[in-house]
Motif scaffolding. Sequence first.
Motif, mmCIF file in Angstrom:
data_model
loop_
_atom_site.group_PDB
_atom_site.id
_atom_site.type_symbol
_atom_site.label_atom_id
_atom_site.label_comp_id
_atom_site.label_asym_id
_atom_site.label_seq_id
_atom_site.Cartn_x
_atom_site.Cartn_y
_atom_site.Cartn_z
ATOM 1 N N VAL A 744 42.505 37.322 40.918
ATOM 2 C CA VAL A 744 41.888 38.139 41.979
ATOM 3 C C VAL A 744 41.125 39.305 41.367
ATOM 4 O O VAL A 744 39.975 39.594 41.730
ATOM 5 N N ASN A 745 41.752 39.954 40.399
ATOM 6 C CA ASN A 745 41.066 41.072 39.758
ATOM 7 C C ASN A 745 39.814 40.625 39.037
ATOM 8 O O ASN A 745 38.775 41.300 39.083
ATOM 9 N N VAL A 746 39.917 39.485 38.385
ATOM 10 C CA VAL A 746 38.749 38.982 37.661
ATOM 11 C C VAL A 746 37.598 38.725 38.633
ATOM 12 O O VAL A 746 36.446 39.079 38.377
ATOM 13 N N ILE A 747 37.973 38.153 39.768
ATOM 14 C CA ILE A 747 36.920 37.888 40.753
ATOM 15 C C ILE A 747 36.263 39.192 41.184
ATOM 16 O O ILE A 747 35.038 39.323 41.211
ATOM 17 N N ASP A 750 34.633 40.911 37.714
ATOM 18 C CA ASP A 750 33.662 40.191 36.898
ATOM 19 C C ASP A 750 32.777 39.255 37.710
ATOM 20 O O ASP A 750 31.569 39.449 37.821
ATOM 21 N N PHE A 751 33.415 38.254 38.290
ATOM 22 C CA PHE A 751 32.597 37.237 38.949
ATOM 23 C C PHE A 751 31.816 37.795 40.124
ATOM 24 O O PHE A 751 30.704 37.398 40.387
ATOM 25 N N ARG A 752 32.457 38.709 40.825
ATOM 26 C CA ARG A 752 31.796 39.236 42.014
ATOM 27 C C ARG A 752 31.529 40.711 41.865
ATOM 28 O O ARG A 752 31.684 41.474 42.816
ATOM 29 N N GLY A 753 31.183 41.109 40.657
ATOM 30 C CA GLY A 753 31.007 42.534 40.407
ATOM 31 C C GLY A 753 30.036 43.182 41.374
ATOM 32 O O GLY A 753 30.281 44.254 41.938
ATOM 33 N N PHE A 754 28.961 42.455 41.633
ATOM 34 C CA PHE A 754 27.942 43.001 42.537
ATOM 35 C C PHE A 754 28.497 43.187 43.941
ATOM 36 O O PHE A 754 28.247 44.189 44.600
ATOM 37 N N ASP A 755 29.297 42.189 44.355
ATOM 38 C CA ASP A 755 29.881 42.289 45.697
ATOM 39 C C ASP A 755 30.757 43.517 45.802
ATOM 40 O O ASP A 755 30.727 44.254 46.789
ATOM 41 N N THR A 756 31.540 43.722 44.737
ATOM 42 C CA THR A 756 32.437 44.872 44.757
ATOM 43 C C THR A 756 31.636 46.163 44.853
ATOM 44 O O THR A 756 31.979 47.075 45.619
ATOM 45 N N LEU A 757 30.556 46.190 44.097
ATOM 46 C CA LEU A 757 29.699 47.373 44.168
ATOM 47 C C LEU A 757 29.223 47.577 45.601
ATOM 48 O O LEU A 757 29.254 48.693 46.138
ATOM 49 N N GLY A 758 28.825 46.483 46.205
ATOM 50 C CA GLY A 758 28.363 46.566 47.601
ATOM 51 C C GLY A 758 29.461 47.074 48.509
ATOM 52 O O GLY A 758 29.236 47.952 49.350
ATOM 53 N N GLU A 759 30.665 46.559 48.286
ATOM 54 C CA GLU A 759 31.765 46.992 49.148
ATOM 55 C C GLU A 759 32.050 48.469 48.971
ATOM 56 O O GLU A 759 32.288 49.200 49.938
ATOM 57 N N ILE A 760 32.002 48.905 47.717
ATOM 58 C CA ILE A 760 32.240 50.327 47.471
ATOM 59 C C ILE A 760 31.188 51.166 48.190
ATOM 60 O O ILE A 760 31.495 52.201 48.796
ATOM 61 N N THR A 761 29.952 50.665 48.107
ATOM 62 C CA THR A 761 28.877 51.387 48.802
ATOM 63 C C THR A 761 29.180 51.487 50.287
ATOM 64 O O THR A 761 29.018 52.537 50.907
ATOM 65 N N VAL A 762 29.641 50.363 50.841
ATOM 66 C CA VAL A 762 29.948 50.368 52.275
ATOM 67 C C VAL A 762 31.027 51.405 52.558
ATOM 68 O O VAL A 762 30.912 52.210 53.502
ATOM 69 N N VAL A 763 32.070 51.406 51.728
ATOM 70 C CA VAL A 763 33.141 52.383 51.942
ATOM 71 C C VAL A 763 32.574 53.795 51.863
ATOM 72 O O VAL A 763 32.897 54.674 52.677
ATOM 73 N N MET B 1 29.566 30.812 36.875
ATOM 74 C CA MET B 1 28.255 30.506 37.412
ATOM 75 C C MET B 1 27.207 31.432 36.812
ATOM 76 O O MET B 1 26.127 31.009 36.439
ATOM 77 N N ALA B 2 27.646 32.691 36.716
ATOM 78 C CA ALA B 2 26.695 33.696 36.282
ATOM 79 C C ALA B 2 26.108 33.359 34.918
ATOM 80 O O ALA B 2 24.941 33.627 34.659
ATOM 81 N N SER B 3 26.931 32.724 34.114
ATOM 82 C CA SER B 3 26.465 32.480 32.756
ATOM 83 C C SER B 3 25.417 31.373 32.727
ATOM 84 O O SER B 3 24.684 31.253 31.763
ATOM 85 N N GLU B 4 25.368 30.557 33.778
ATOM 86 C CA GLU B 4 24.449 29.424 33.733
ATOM 87 C C GLU B 4 23.022 29.798 34.119
ATOM 88 O O GLU B 4 22.095 29.051 33.849
#
Lengths: 839, 481
Positions: A744-747, A750-763, B1-4
């Motif tokens: 979950v943390n990795v998601i 890392d994987f959804r870093g941009f989403d998290t940034l967006g969520e923080i912005t929303v908050v 995915m990001a890496s691809e």
Amino acid sequence: MLLTLIVLLPFLGSVCAALLPANARNAESWLSGVVTVACMALVASLYPQVADGEVVRAIIPWLPQYGLTFYLRMDGYAWLFAMLVSLMGALVVLYARYYMSPEDPVPRFFSFLLAFMGAMLGIVLSGNLIQLVVFWELTSLTSFMLIAYWYHRPDARRGARMAMTVTVAGGLCLLLGALMLGEIVGSYDLDEVLAAGNGIREHPWYTPVLVLVLLGALTKSAQFPFHFWLPHAMAAPTPVSAYLHSAAMVKAGVFLLARLWPVLAGTDEWFWIVCSAGASTLLLGAFCATFQRDMKGVLAYSTISHLGLITLLLGMNTPLALVAAVFHMMNHATFKASLFMATGIVDHETGTRDLKKLCGLRYRMPVTATVAIVAASAMAGVPLLNGFLSKEMFFEESIIAGSESGLRFTLPAVATLAGVFSVAYSVRFIHQVFFGPPAEDLPRRPQEPTRGMIVPSALLVAACLLVGILPSRTVGPLLETSMRSILGPDLPAYRLAVWHGFTVPFYMSLVALTGGVALYVLLCFRKKTMVPTPLLSRLDAKRAFDVINVAIVRGAGRLARFLFSRRLQTQLLLIVLLALGVAVLPFLVTEWTRGDMPLTPPDPLFALLWIVGAACAIGAALQAKFHRLAALIMLGGAGLVTCLTFAWFSAPDLALTQIAVEVVTIVLFLLGLRWLPRRLAFDTVDRQTLRARARRTRDAIIAVTSGIGIAALSFAALTRPRQSRLAAFFFDRSVEEAGGRNVVNVILVDFRGFDTLGEITVVGIVALIVYALLRRFRPAPESIGVPRAQRDDVLQGALPERLDDPLPRGYMKIPAVLLALALPLVRVCLFCLLLPGPR
Amino acid sequence: MASETTLTWATVAPAIAEIYLAIAVCVLLLVDVFYGEKRRGLTPTLTLAALALGALLTAQFGAVTERVTLFNGMFVADELGHFLKLAGFVFVGFALLYSRTYLEQREILKGEYYVLALTALLGIFVMVSAASLLTMYIGVELLALSVYAMVAFDRDSGIAAESAMKYFVLGSIASGALLYGMSIVYGVTGTLSLDELAGQLRGELSAGVILGLVFIVVAVAFKLGAVPFHMWLPDVYHGAPTSVTLFIGTAPKIAYFALALRLLAEGLQGAVAEWSQMLAALAVLTLVVGNVVAIVQSNLKRMLAYSTISNVGFIVLGFVAGTPEGYSAALYYTLVYVLMSLGTFGVILLASRKGFEADELDHYKGLHARDPMLAFVMMVLMFSTAGIPPFVGFWAKLRIIQELWATSHPWLILIAIVMSVVGAFYYLRVVKLMYFDPPGELPATERNTGARVALGLNAAAVVLLGLLPGPLLDLCARLLH
């Protein structure tokens, strides 16, 4: 190229005419005159080619990909009509120059007149069905503008609207017919359509095509039962009537019928539909014309009747009848236009068109009287005039067609009867206006008009005489050329001559002439008693038109009230019901099944939790209208149950997020509450009526059904195996690509870093909003009133004057202290959370 | 995915319109925060400039020669999308140009309005380029939320607030339906990508897919305003400030066309038999109700709302045909309709003054005598909308009818033609009012030169495209071949 110019010139002229100043009567007429004469000359210059049997063509690619080219073609028949349209145009322009009074805004008149002429030439010269329909509708539009020229008069507006409605609707039918014809033939090209006659007649679509095309043509040519618009269109200025309602527009319908004659005619359907429309129009028009009071009314009904005659001829299915029809189109145009012009002169000079008032004008207006008498005699079918020739042909054809179709006596009788009436109204028209003692009480003192008005009329009458006396020398070759282009090289044997010997048609003419005069004399004796048209005065199609009109509007109003409600509740109800209805649809075909996943054993505690949650949700819905705070609290309760559910199923992170969202939402709601307007007081008695209870029960049932439906769907979905490709993806890669074991943390990081940034912005944005709301927060007066320390401050300077100024220090002390205490703790907690991190 | 995936200019350039617009929105918002109060005209002017620049950038860099899918299958770039985006820039530009004086006179000329318009446009673009159910949903919501706020923009107007409220509540239900349908489809097929969806849905369809499809069709019908999901439309058109009515009546229609095209015609292609039946039923209802009910309206905006509904019926008919030619006819109709309603509402805006909304039919009595140019433009537009040749509206109707013909739907053609005749009735009534009724005591019209020039261009386009319909027809056919 010349052909294109013929069609283009009037439109160019129309634009120029519209740009001239309002009082430039002479300039307008010069311009229009030049344009019309130029058109005429251009048409005339093409005669040698056309007379050789050649078809002059001009093709400009327009929409080639849809089989549409701008295609003009002129054969003999089109030439004849183009000549008629441009010649009449020139004469009408000359006439209108003197007819229109200096106060009338002439640019509009000449501009639309020229545009109309262009559209009419476009119809006549179109080599393509769609293009023909376009020009067809254009004539309806311009005629609307011309009829409504004196738009301050209500009858003009009504007449224009009626003419437009009927002809445009007919035009749309024609469009459909043209589309079907094009589909049958495979091309909209007139050449190909005309060559495909047998294919069309044998096609299963023949009858619909025929009906549609006829609807178009019969509305345009004012044939029964669509004839009613023409008398009302007489509110137009007389030059317009002379042009549109005798020579040009109303002829478009019969023009088209003759144009498509080789393709559509020759069947029983054609015979019965066209003949019955023609015959009934012929009789009805002639009968009504006999009893009109208005000079233009007589002419209007007589036009209807003559057009019926032409239609009847076209319906007879013999080439000879076709020749007679085309010949009569020309003849009718000449004498009717001249009569319209004479009527205009009378109207212009005396100020009235009422047959009851007019009398003995021949003393004051001898020239006009002569012209009108000759033209009316042509209309009545007096020998040595053109009307006689075509009427003879008509009588002859009615005998032949009657014997072929089993109407041996009916058709000739109808023809003779119409002839009788036609003579009667012609005689009446002339006798009442020009004979008798000179009228005394006319609005104006009559005198002979200026030469410009009488010349066009006289020219037309001269044509009547010439054709009537020397038919084969004058009109013979023209008619022959035009007939060749429709019927091919083998023309039927017809003879244009004044004297055919003592034949049956001659006797029929004789009966008509004597009978007509006798009828008029008879009517004169009983003049006092019959003012409106006997029998038919109550049967007014115009009233039917109005009644239908009103019925449509009323019906639409009813439909609108039935289908539309401004109440949101009703709208919502409808949408929810519809959604429910369509959602049920697929299950009528297949049935609802649950999946094969085993169910988790039920836990009473969890069930209780959900019951509480559901109760909270229902309570919130119930109270939303009556007690906002209670509703909010219960909403919070429902949210809390959701959080607990997440926690129950081992998703603490989701539960945490959910609780944060819940808290923020509730806080925002609470802050927003005080800006809401006061609740309306509800009439409790109203809620207790049976009707209200029934409504509420209905709504409840719908709501519960929808809810159960959604629950059932979720159940069906949840009991099926999941396709969790996503989870596998993250489990496979979290260590390898992100180096973390907590997926979950990795998601999140890392994987959804941009989403998290967006969520923080929303908050962050939410926090800003809370701040903005709090900053302007003013506690209720009674809650401020209690603490003594604050009471004095409230009055002066404690709260800033302006909203933007910062709050004074020390305000809201208690929250500040609490926060100061809590912040270090929070920091520690956050740090602890941060330490394990994703890795 | 990001890496691809690596981001290169080539993989980003097709999305230049969206990226640029998102940045422009942020910049304008900031500019407005700091300078908006001091200099009223700044944000509007900058917005127009931003639109022009956006159109240029899109034309220059956003073009693609063939269909490409980018951003992990979320975004599709094709010629159709490129063209629609350019059209979106132009239509929104014109809409804002017409609105300015109107907003100024009602003291609602605020930066937020323009920013909201741009976010709505961004939503439109996202919908136009959506290659996945999710992207589509985001676009729909972005557009819808911006528009809800715009409807409520005149905060002192009770009727506007009421309309916005209704729009919001009903719109949320539609969004819910859309989301619900999408999730069912996803649940059954396991994919969000429209291309993959098209590949998977072949042969016999399961009840689940049909259920999802039903909800998606409901949502599309709601967004388009097809009967019986049309309830919101007259209220919103009537209640919103006219400039907002102009906005929602124009550019978003492109987006809703894209919504129907991408979801139904591309993604759910395999279910064409099912949805075209549903749409046929909707279209018939829409045509009948829209045209018949429009007759009794006395408010011009409300009448035009019903006219929109009836025109939507025609657009839906294009989809009923279920062939690329049918879609191209629908596209042509949409573009033409947007062009015409842009002009119509433009006329209403110019006829309005401070404290006077020219929204009743009676306000147009004798307009010819008061303002010949406006009356003439309105006449051209009304004739065109009624489908009278040679104006462009005729070709639009003709194309739809041709395509219905080609796919043998004779009954639909009959209804379409009968309803066009009924439609002509109320359009011509406007012309009659303007030309033949005596002018009453009404305020003079607005004399804003810029807006007038734009309106003239608009009317000229209607006439010219009617006389030379070839190029645009070709283009529409090429974009959807």
